[in-house]
Design an enzyme around this catalytic site. Structure first.
Site, PDB file in Angstrom:
ATOM      1  CB  THR A  11      -0.892   0.026   1.455  1.00  0.00           C
ATOM      2  OG1 THR A  11      -1.893  -1.145   1.286  1.00  0.00           O
ATOM      3  CG2 THR A  11      -1.848   1.256   1.259  1.00  0.00           C
ATOM      4  CB  VAL A  12       3.241   2.702   2.431  1.00  0.00           C
ATOM      5  CG1 VAL A  12       4.121   3.968   2.734  1.00  0.00           C
ATOM      6  CG2 VAL A  12       2.078   2.784   3.519  1.00  0.00           C
ATOM      7  CD  GLU A 185      -4.367  -5.399   9.093  1.00  0.00           C
ATOM      8  OE1 GLU A 185      -4.788  -6.389   8.338  1.00  0.00           O
ATOM      9  OE2 GLU A 185      -3.941  -4.279   8.604  1.00  0.00           O
ATOM     10  CE  LYS A 200       0.962   4.770  14.254  1.00  0.00           C
ATOM     11  NZ  LYS A 200      -0.257   4.869  13.984  1.00  0.00           N
TER      12      LYS A 200
END
Length: 400
Positions: A11-12, A185, A200
């Site tokens: 995706t990225v 998910e 994060k």
């Protein structure tokens, strides 16, 4: 012209190629030269795709190519990403990554190695997707003593909590909807139990205070125990529940936590709904500022990665300091952290709650046979002892 390689065409990674292609002229102007994707590493082939003829299955094709000056890592996880990134840096290539696990586990080492080799290790997209937050933390807020960081850092959990609040739905039902929509998910544990947010906030706190924060030291609580009954109480109070990652310094001590919090309309994070992310930073001079935007998604995350690529290309021979020392910061025990709490109890225990917690105002008429109240600010250890004496149904940390 600068030539780059992309590790991982998911995706990225495919988003990075798309952004570089779609905005090629804009990027050339801002980088000072054209940027070409010379290689894409993936286990798969992509017949008919524009990258079909530049795909390789062997990392050494990239490692040993002296024309490639920047490696973009979008594989995720730490194996084999860490090995490939380290080898790239040791070969004198700058690295740009969106991989929060890699940065949280190995960020200090990779920053040091990049500095020693005279290249860059950039990771803006590892936190907050397309939201520019890491660069402002390390460069734009240097005049302030940073007092705290609070963030909604996971779009999946924010979507679930928003839907529960808007519709009064049960957690299990909204989770299934999130999975059907592709926001969660099949195994949602990393999101709903707070582990993604934990990594994060560890990265953000390390950058804010200039030294390593081990995510394993951060107490982490997810949203899986939040019920529709909790939501009913919170709505009656005119507030919302959000999963927050928090880091703050008090009297020279560092406190960090991932937990659901009840917040009110005066909190800048109150209106952050759905899959959006936001980070609130408080400085001693600046006060409170908020960074808001899409915390995930192909184009948003890829945009942040490409910004790092441009930065690396523009500054090939210019060192850019990232203040993130390898000396580990001590995260204080959760027992010593102070919070207020929203508590649910059996209605028959009101008098006992008044004796133990000093509770004088109760929220009633929400769930038959029980009431709720808000405690004063106290240490987690004191709250746990009093809650044990009282016997409670549930509690949620409160920052209303």
């Amino acid at each position: 012209m600068s030539k780059i390689a992309v590790l991982g065409y998911g995706t990225v990674g495919s988003g990075v190629v798309q952004v570089l292609t779609t905005n090629a002229n804009i990027i050339k102007d801002k980088a000072g030269e054209a940027i070409e994707v010379k290689r894409v590493l993936d286990l798969r082939d992509f017949p008919g795709d524009p990258v079909e003829n530049i795909v390789t299955h062997d990392f050494t094709d990239i490692e040993n190519d002296d024309e490639i000056s920047v490696v973009v890592e979008t594989m995720g996880g730490t194996k084999p990403a860490y090995d490939f990134v380290k080898r790239s840096i040791l070969k004198g290539k700058s690295v740009c990554t969106s991989n929060k696990a890699l940065v949280a586990d190995h960020g200090t080492e990779l920053i040091r190695l990049a500095k020693e080799k005279g290249v860059h290790f950039f990771f803006e997209a590892s936190v907050g997707g397309g939201i520019p937050i890491l660069r402002p933390l390390s460069r734009c807020l240097v005049a302030d003593e940073l007092l705290s960081i609070n963030g909604i850092l996971n779009g999946t959990t924010n979507f679930i909590l928003t839907k529960m609040s808007d519709e009064g739905s049960a957690y299990e039902d909204v989770l299934k909807e999130a999975q059907a929509l592709g926001y969660a998910e099949a195994d949602p544990t990393a999101d709903v139990e707070g582990y993604d947010t934990c990594r994060k906030i560890a990265i953000l706190t390390a950058l804010a205070y200039g030294a390593q924060v081990d995510y394993e030291d951060i107490s982490t609580e997810g949203i899986s125990k939040i019920t529709d009954k909790d939501i009913s109480y919170v709505k009656k109070m005119g507030k919302v529940i959000r999963l927050l990652g928090s880091g703050r310094r008090e009297n020279g001590k560092l406190y960090a936590l991932v937990s659901p919090y009840i917040i009110g309309a005066d909190n800048p994070l109150y209106s952050v709904n759905g899959v959006f992310n936001a980070i609130s930073v408080t400085g001693n001079m600046l006060g409170e500022v908020m960074f808001y935007g899409q915390g995930a998604g192909k184009e948003a995350t890829a945009s942040a990665v490409v910004t790092d690529i441009v930065e690396a290309v523009k500054n090939k021979n210019i060192p850019i300091e990232i203040r993130w020392d390898e000396k580990k910061q001590i995260v204080e025990p959760l027992d010593d952290m102070k919070n207020a709490f929203f508590v649910r109890i059996e209605a028959s225990k009101k008098d006992k709650a008044s004796d133990i917690f000093g509770a004088s105002e109760f929220i009633e008429g929400v769930v038959d046979g029980e009431v709720g109240f808000i405690t004063d600010v106290m240490t987690e250890k004191d709250f746990a002892a009093k809650a044990d004496d009282l016997g409670i149904i549930s509690r949620i940390r409160y920052n209303g």
